[in-house]
Design a protein around this motif. Structure first.
Motif, PDB file in Angstrom:
ATOM      1  N   LEU A  19       0.941  -0.971  -0.225  1.00  0.00           N
ATOM      2  CA  LEU A  19      -0.595   0.062   0.022  1.00  0.00           C
ATOM      3  C   LEU A  19       0.845   1.190   0.276  1.00  0.00           C
ATOM      4  O   LEU A  19       1.326   0.910   0.673  1.00  0.00           O
ATOM      5  CB  LEU A  19      -0.814   0.161   1.382  1.00  0.00           C
ATOM      6  CG  LEU A  19      -1.574   1.346   1.604  1.00  0.00           C
ATOM      7  CD1 LEU A  19      -3.150   1.333   0.489  1.00  0.00           C
ATOM      8  CD2 LEU A  19      -2.304   1.338   3.408  1.00  0.00           C
ATOM      9  N   ILE A  21       1.832   4.237   0.982  1.00  0.00           N
ATOM     10  CA  ILE A  21       1.556   5.657   2.478  1.00  0.00           C
ATOM     11  C   ILE A  21       2.614   6.926   2.697  1.00  0.00           C
ATOM     12  O   ILE A  21       3.406   6.534   2.216  1.00  0.00           O
ATOM     13  CB  ILE A  21       2.211   4.224   3.701  1.00  0.00           C
ATOM     14  CG1 ILE A  21       1.187   3.868   3.265  1.00  0.00           C
ATOM     15  CG2 ILE A  21       1.383   5.481   4.799  1.00  0.00           C
ATOM     16  CD1 ILE A  21       1.438   2.573   4.866  1.00  0.00           C
ATOM     17  N   LYS A  43      -4.659   2.270  -5.481  1.00  0.00           N
ATOM     18  CA  LYS A  43      -4.403   2.741  -3.310  1.00  0.00           C
ATOM     19  C   LYS A  43      -3.551   3.761  -3.133  1.00  0.00           C
ATOM     20  O   LYS A  43      -2.518   3.251  -3.338  1.00  0.00           O
ATOM     21  CB  LYS A  43      -5.384   1.571  -2.798  1.00  0.00           C
ATOM     22  CG  LYS A  43      -4.571   0.686  -3.307  1.00  0.00           C
ATOM     23  CD  LYS A  43      -5.265  -0.069  -2.097  1.00  0.00           C
ATOM     24  CE  LYS A  43      -3.605  -2.240  -2.801  1.00  0.00           C
ATOM     25  NZ  LYS A  43      -4.848  -3.389  -2.037  1.00  0.00           N
ATOM     26  N   LEU A  45      -2.480   5.610   1.630  1.00  0.00           N
ATOM     27  CA  LEU A  45      -2.832   6.062   2.429  1.00  0.00           C
ATOM     28  C   LEU A  45      -2.703   7.568   2.829  1.00  0.00           C
ATOM     29  O   LEU A  45      -1.364   7.672   3.113  1.00  0.00           O
ATOM     30  CB  LEU A  45      -2.731   4.887   3.832  1.00  0.00           C
ATOM     31  CG  LEU A  45      -3.443   5.479   5.090  1.00  0.00           C
ATOM     32  CD1 LEU A  45      -4.021   5.905   5.618  1.00  0.00           C
ATOM     33  CD2 LEU A  45      -2.232   4.744   5.597  1.00  0.00           C
ATOM     34  N   SER A  73      -6.599   9.551   5.421  1.00  0.00           N
ATOM     35  CA  SER A  73      -7.815   9.304   4.261  1.00  0.00           C
ATOM     36  C   SER A  73      -6.860   8.348   3.764  1.00  0.00           C
ATOM     37  O   SER A  73      -6.208   8.225   2.843  1.00  0.00           O
ATOM     38  CB  SER A  73      -7.677  11.026   3.432  1.00  0.00           C
ATOM     39  OG  SER A  73      -8.350  12.060   4.094  1.00  0.00           O
ATOM     40  N   ILE A  74      -7.837   8.426   2.379  1.00  0.00           N
ATOM     41  CA  ILE A  74      -7.960   6.437   2.107  1.00  0.00           C
ATOM     42  C   ILE A  74      -8.384   7.016   0.571  1.00  0.00           C
ATOM     43  O   ILE A  74      -9.280   7.513   0.455  1.00  0.00           O
ATOM     44  CB  ILE A  74      -8.100   5.579   2.487  1.00  0.00           C
ATOM     45  CG1 ILE A  74      -8.063   5.492   3.874  1.00  0.00           C
ATOM     46  CG2 ILE A  74      -8.462   3.792   1.042  1.00  0.00           C
ATOM     47  CD1 ILE A  74      -9.311   4.323   4.767  1.00  0.00           C
ATOM     48  N   THR A  91     -17.479   2.154   5.520  1.00  0.00           N
ATOM     49  CA  THR A  91     -16.137   3.105   6.155  1.00  0.00           C
ATOM     50  C   THR A  91     -16.891   3.106   7.734  1.00  0.00           C
ATOM     51  O   THR A  91     -16.276   2.079   8.198  1.00  0.00           O
ATOM     52  CB  THR A  91     -16.235   4.620   5.379  1.00  0.00           C
ATOM     53  OG1 THR A  91     -16.112   4.061   3.975  1.00  0.00           O
ATOM     54  CG2 THR A  91     -15.181   5.346   5.823  1.00  0.00           C
ATOM     55  N   LEU A 181      -7.882  -0.428   8.863  1.00  0.00           N
ATOM     56  CA  LEU A 181      -7.223  -0.699   7.399  1.00  0.00           C
ATOM     57  C   LEU A 181      -7.848  -2.157   6.517  1.00  0.00           C
ATOM     58  O   LEU A 181      -7.867  -2.816   5.397  1.00  0.00           O
ATOM     59  CB  LEU A 181      -6.083   0.125   6.970  1.00  0.00           C
ATOM     60  CG  LEU A 181      -5.956   1.426   7.233  1.00  0.00           C
ATOM     61  CD1 LEU A 181      -4.282   1.567   6.901  1.00  0.00           C
ATOM     62  CD2 LEU A 181      -6.187   2.306   6.150  1.00  0.00           C
TER      63      LEU A 181
END
Length: 256
Positions: A19, A21, A43, A45, A73-74, A91, A181
């Motif tokens: 992910l 980040i 995607k 984070l 925020s994602i 969510t 998450l």
């Protein structure tokens, strides 16, 4: 104590090890950063230890002290337009279940996107979208959680609380975020496969269903029985004369 981004990364499950980040000691708004300034491929984070211009629904200011809470925020790209509304279910459900499973704390979901205990707000969620084309969209899910803050501004102190105040102990922010998450991305993978299970779980945690409420929508107040939250995320209100549906608004329980 500042958020430990390196420790946090060690907590992520295997499926989230790649992910993207980004972490900021301070930023204006993680949602604004992803909406207007940051390009990402799939995607991402974004975590902030402090936001100078944190905001909630209706552009309200989100108050939060530095190094005490969770503000993140994602960002997701290439989401089916038909699935956009489902993020308003997965969510709050992800946050609610993470707290229940890991902190033994049972929060209620207050439509559309708040998490509350005894009618005091613990978590706020802001979901924003950008259409990419006729079929796909970008989704930005902003989440603010009052974790270890114990003093709040005068104007919100009577309707706000934190996990530390509720549990009388310091909460590890890195562990809590990793649990949220994990659930969020599990539910994201299910929205096109088994949304009905998500929907029923969400409803079981919803505050006020079957009770008399007032709904503030625009500058008008409507009173009736909160009969349902439908699969489109709309609140259904049964009044004396008809049934109304709302896609946004503020609800208050009417005690008689």
């Amino acid at each position: 104590m500042k958020f430990d981004i390196n420790f946090f990364k060690t907590l992520l499950p295997e499926n989230l090890q790649n992910l993207e980040i980004e972490y900021f000691d301070e930023i204006d708004s993680t949602n604004s950063y992803l909406l207007y300034r940051k390009e990402f491929s799939d995607k991402i984070l974004v975590i902030a230890d402090y936001q100078t211009l944190g905001r909630g629904r209706f552009n309200r200011k989100w108050y939060s002290n530095p190094s005490e809470n969770l503000m993140f925020s994602i960002g997701l790209k290439n989401i089916n337009v038909s699935d956009l509304q489902k993020f308003s279910f997965i969510t709050p459900l992800s946050v609610q279940e993470a707290m229940e499973e890991n902190l033994n704390l049972n929060l209620n979901i207050k439509w559309p996107n708040d998490l509350i205990v005894d009618n005091k707000k613990v978590c706020g969620i802001l979901i924003e979208t950008q259409i990419q084309n006729s079929e796909k969209a970008k989704v930005i899910v902003g989440i603010g959680i009052n974790v270890n803050q114990t003093h709040f501004q005068y104007e919100i102190k009577d309707r706000t609380t934190s996990l530390k105040l509720l549990l009388n102990q310091e909460i590890n922010r890195e562990i809590l975020l990793s649990k949220i998450l994990d659930l969020f991305f599990k539910y994201t993978n299910l929205i096109s496969v088994d949304f009905e299970t998500i929907y029923q779980k969400y409803k079981s945690k919803c505050f006020g269903i079957g009770q008399k409420v007032s709904v503030l929508f625009g500058d008008k107040i409507y009173i009736g029985i909160l009969s349902d939250i439908n699969r489109n995320g709309e609140l259904e209100l049964l009044t004396e004369n008809t049934k109304l549906s709302f896609n946004s608004g503020e609800i208050t329980i009417i005690k008689e």
